[in-house]
Design a protein around this motif. Structure first.
Motif, PDB file in Angstrom:
ATOM      1  N   GLU A 256       0.833  -1.204   0.000  1.00  0.00           N
ATOM      2  CA  GLU A 256       0.000   0.000   0.000  1.00  0.00           C
ATOM      3  C   GLU A 256       0.868   1.255   0.000  1.00  0.00           C
ATOM      4  O   GLU A 256       0.628   2.204  -0.773  1.00  0.00           O
ATOM      5  CB  GLU A 256      -0.915  -0.006   1.221  1.00  0.00           C
ATOM      6  CG  GLU A 256      -1.796   1.240   1.333  1.00  0.00           C
ATOM      7  CD  GLU A 256      -2.526   1.323   2.667  1.00  0.00           C
ATOM      8  OE1 GLU A 256      -3.600   1.944   2.700  1.00  0.00           O
ATOM      9  OE2 GLU A 256      -2.016   0.768   3.671  1.00  0.00           O
TER      10      GLU A 256
ATOM     11  N   SER B 150       0.588  -0.014 -10.705  1.00  0.00           N
ATOM     12  CA  SER B 150      -0.628  -0.681 -10.253  1.00  0.00           C
ATOM     13  C   SER B 150      -0.672  -2.156 -10.611  1.00  0.00           C
ATOM     14  O   SER B 150      -1.502  -2.892 -10.071  1.00  0.00           O
ATOM     15  CB  SER B 150      -1.861   0.024 -10.834  1.00  0.00           C
ATOM     16  OG  SER B 150      -1.770   0.105 -12.248  1.00  0.00           O
TER      17      SER B 150
ATOM     18  N   ASP C 194     -10.240  -5.520   4.921  1.00  0.00           N
ATOM     19  CA  ASP C 194     -10.056  -4.063   4.944  1.00  0.00           C
ATOM     20  C   ASP C 194      -8.753  -3.671   4.268  1.00  0.00           C
ATOM     21  O   ASP C 194      -8.699  -2.706   3.490  1.00  0.00           O
ATOM     22  CB  ASP C 194     -10.045  -3.547   6.388  1.00  0.00           C
ATOM     23  CG  ASP C 194     -11.366  -3.731   7.103  1.00  0.00           C
ATOM     24  OD1 ASP C 194     -12.412  -3.743   6.425  1.00  0.00           O
ATOM     25  OD2 ASP C 194     -11.353  -3.871   8.346  1.00  0.00           O
TER      26      ASP C 194
ATOM     27  N   ASP D   6      -8.824  -4.069   0.544  1.00  0.00           N
ATOM     28  CA  ASP D   6      -9.569  -2.951  -0.049  1.00  0.00           C
ATOM     29  C   ASP D   6      -8.721  -1.687  -0.089  1.00  0.00           C
ATOM     30  O   ASP D   6      -8.794  -0.901  -1.056  1.00  0.00           O
ATOM     31  CB  ASP D   6     -10.849  -2.698   0.733  1.00  0.00           C
ATOM     32  CG  ASP D   6     -11.906  -3.774   0.511  1.00  0.00           C
ATOM     33  OD1 ASP D   6     -11.791  -4.513  -0.486  1.00  0.00           O
ATOM     34  OD2 ASP D   6     -12.826  -3.874   1.334  1.00  0.00           O
ATOM     35  N   ARG D   7      -7.911  -1.459   0.935  1.00  0.00           N
ATOM     36  CA  ARG D   7      -7.040  -0.281   0.948  1.00  0.00           C
ATOM     37  C   ARG D   7      -6.002  -0.344  -0.170  1.00  0.00           C
ATOM     38  O   ARG D   7      -5.696   0.664  -0.813  1.00  0.00           O
ATOM     39  CB  ARG D   7      -6.356  -0.152   2.315  1.00  0.00           C
ATOM     40  CG  ARG D   7      -7.243   0.467   3.373  1.00  0.00           C
ATOM     41  CD  ARG D   7      -6.708   0.316   4.774  1.00  0.00           C
ATOM     42  NE  ARG D   7      -5.288   0.632   4.922  1.00  0.00           N
ATOM     43  CZ  ARG D   7      -4.635   0.569   6.077  1.00  0.00           C
ATOM     44  NH1 ARG D   7      -5.294   0.191   7.189  1.00  0.00           N
ATOM     45  NH2 ARG D   7      -3.354   0.865   6.154  1.00  0.00           N
TER      46      ARG D   7
ATOM     47  N   LEU E 130      -6.397  -1.936  -2.994  1.00  0.00           N
ATOM     48  CA  LEU E 130      -7.142  -1.667  -4.230  1.00  0.00           C
ATOM     49  C   LEU E 130      -7.442  -0.187  -4.372  1.00  0.00           C
ATOM     50  O   LEU E 130      -7.321   0.384  -5.470  1.00  0.00           O
ATOM     51  CB  LEU E 130      -8.440  -2.484  -4.236  1.00  0.00           C
ATOM     52  CG  LEU E 130      -8.289  -4.013  -4.316  1.00  0.00           C
ATOM     53  CD1 LEU E 130      -9.633  -4.693  -4.111  1.00  0.00           C
ATOM     54  CD2 LEU E 130      -7.674  -4.423  -5.651  1.00  0.00           C
ATOM     55  N   ASP E 131      -7.813   0.462  -3.283  1.00  0.00           N
ATOM     56  CA  ASP E 131      -8.089   1.900  -3.323  1.00  0.00           C
ATOM     57  C   ASP E 131      -6.841   2.709  -3.663  1.00  0.00           C
ATOM     58  O   ASP E 131      -6.932   3.810  -4.225  1.00  0.00           O
ATOM     59  CB  ASP E 131      -8.650   2.376  -1.980  1.00  0.00           C
ATOM     60  CG  ASP E 131     -10.062   1.883  -1.720  1.00  0.00           C
ATOM     61  OD1 ASP E 131     -10.732   1.459  -2.692  1.00  0.00           O
ATOM     62  OD2 ASP E 131     -10.493   1.904  -0.557  1.00  0.00           O
ATOM     63  N   ALA E 132      -5.673   2.168  -3.337  1.00  0.00           N
ATOM     64  CA  ALA E 132      -4.416   2.851  -3.653  1.00  0.00           C
ATOM     65  C   ALA E 132      -4.027   2.682  -5.117  1.00  0.00           C
ATOM     66  O   ALA E 132      -3.019   3.252  -5.555  1.00  0.00           O
ATOM     67  CB  ALA E 132      -3.295   2.340  -2.754  1.00  0.00           C
ATOM     68  N   GLY E 133      -4.820   1.909  -5.858  1.00  0.00           N
ATOM     69  CA  GLY E 133      -4.606   1.810  -7.297  1.00  0.00           C
ATOM     70  C   GLY E 133      -4.258   0.443  -7.833  1.00  0.00           C
ATOM     71  O   GLY E 133      -4.110   0.270  -9.044  1.00  0.00           O
TER      72      GLY E 133
ATOM     73  N   HIS F 188      -4.358  -3.238  -9.338  1.00  0.00           N
ATOM     74  CA  HIS F 188      -5.297  -3.959 -10.190  1.00  0.00           C
ATOM     75  C   HIS F 188      -5.879  -5.150  -9.429  1.00  0.00           C
ATOM     76  O   HIS F 188      -5.135  -5.933  -8.816  1.00  0.00           O
ATOM     77  CB  HIS F 188      -4.598  -4.464 -11.447  1.00  0.00           C
ATOM     78  CG  HIS F 188      -4.210  -3.371 -12.396  1.00  0.00           C
ATOM     79  ND1 HIS F 188      -3.398  -3.580 -13.494  1.00  0.00           N
ATOM     80  CD2 HIS F 188      -4.537  -2.057 -12.412  1.00  0.00           C
ATOM     81  CE1 HIS F 188      -3.237  -2.441 -14.141  1.00  0.00           C
ATOM     82  NE2 HIS F 188      -3.914  -1.505 -13.509  1.00  0.00           N
ATOM     83  N   THR F 189      -7.187  -5.301  -9.498  1.00  0.00           N
ATOM     84  CA  THR F 189      -7.852  -6.369  -8.762  1.00  0.00           C
ATOM     85  C   THR F 189      -7.319  -7.742  -9.135  1.00  0.00           C
ATOM     86  O   THR F 189      -7.091  -8.593  -8.260  1.00  0.00           O
ATOM     87  CB  THR F 189      -9.367  -6.318  -9.024  1.00  0.00           C
ATOM     88  OG1 THR F 189      -9.874  -5.044  -8.619  1.00  0.00           O
ATOM     89  CG2 THR F 189     -10.085  -7.417  -8.253  1.00  0.00           C
TER      90      THR F 189
END
Length: 336
Positions: free
Chosen positions: A150, A159, A228, A231-232, A234-237, A239-240
């Motif tokens: 992260e 990413s 959590d 998700d953080r 992923l929120d930082a960019g 790729h899933t």
């Protein structure tokens, strides 16, 4: 009482299981009706015993194969016992009991809360029967890597997560061509003893540098879960598909991501070290007289102690510079 303490007491009790009834030990917690106990019965099943007030209603539950709730008399008291029928569920049952002990401490009706908690955990127990949960050690290590990933993403790392190579058995957890980060995370509260898995793990890349990030995690019901933290990232960019690829490599299943409040943490302490710095304890191939490990040595692992100084941890500016350098080099490689 920490989860490893629960395991330890159950293990000791299991060495001399009773011929009938149940052997018990205090769980280190009380409710309005008295002391909560942990125990082992004649079949070596693990129990958490919650004392009941005289005449207190308590719902029993024998659904499912793994964990049941029943009334049980022991000594002069009556208990609601939550017990585990399957040894393969011991790990997740310990986590459940640890959370339950905290939850019932101030509950108006501990018996009702135990039944409600089992309902919340039922799917998790079912998933664990099928596939198992990550061990605390594996989960802690993964959380440590996610925290570093992260931060690298925030610093501009690509990413596609090409820098996060630990899940693929690379020598280091995070690296670009000349910068590397080795991640160590623990829930041990005392000391900073770090296990090193090979003679090459603390060898910096050719012409580059390697820092070791040591993170201590504490359990915290108000903290972050694995879900959590994913998700953080992923929120930082990130790729899933690249996150999922790494989780799959590490054997992370739906039960791990669904554990929620059962496995929540906070960062208690993080320190980073330049492994090439003065007084940093490490073994390298060059540490041996012949410039390599002795012939016939198949594997070399060891532990180092970072509890006291020296070695000195890097200051915040030096840590930020190291993360920025790795992130920039990884991003440049993607653009080339």
């Amino acid at each position: 009482m920490a989860s490893q303490d629960l395991d330890g007491v159950w293990t000791v009790l299991a060495t001399s299981p009773p011929k009938s009834g149940i052997s018990v030990s205090p769980a280190g917690s009380t409710v309005s009706a008295g002391k909560v106990l942990i125990g082992v019965d004649q079949e070596n099943r693990r129990h958490l015993l919650i004392p009941l007030l005289p005449g207190e209603a308590a719902r029993t539950d024998s659904r499912g194969r793994g964990v049941h709730i029943a009334r049980l008399s022991h000594g002069d008291a009556t208990y609601l016992t939550v017990y585990c029928l399957l040894p393969e569920l011991h790990q997740v049952f310990t986590q459940f009991c640890r959370e339950l002990i905290v939850t019932i401490a101030d509950a108006a009706s501990p018996a009702k809360e135990a039944a409600a908690a089992l309902n919340r955990w039922r799917t998790l127990f079912s998933d664990a029967e099928r596939m198992g949960l990550l061990s605390d050690e594996s989960l802690t290590g993964l959380l440590g890597e996610l925290l570093v990933a992260e931060r690298l993403l925030v610093a501009g790392a690509p990413s596609d997560l090409r820098f996060w190579v630990g899940p693929f058995n690379d020598l280091h957890d995070m690296r670009s061509s000349t910068h590397a980060i080795e991640v160590k995370a623990t829930m041990v509260r005392e000391g900073r003893i770090v296990s090193i898995s090979s003679v090459d793990q603390l060898q910096e890349p050719d012409g580059g540098n390697l820092i070791l990030v040591h993170t201590r995690l504490d359990r915290d019901p108000a903290g972050f879960s694995l879900r959590d933290l994913v998700d953080r990232v992923l929120d930082a960019g990130a790729h899933t598909d690249q996150v999922n690829r790494r989780l799959n490599e590490l054997g992370v299943g739906a039960a791990d991501l669904a554990a929620g409040s059962a496995r929540k943490f906070k960062v208690a302490d993080t320190r980073a070290y330049d492994v090439a710095g003065a007084a940093f304890p490490r073994l390298l191939r060059s540490s041996f007289v012949a410039g390599d490990i002795p012939p016939g040595t198949l594997q070399l692992s060891y532990a180092i102690d970072l509890t006291n100084e020296p070695p000195h941890a890097l200051n915040d500016d030096a840590v930020s510079a190291a993360f920025t350098a790795l992130a920039a080099e990884a991003a440049h490689a993607m653009d080339s």
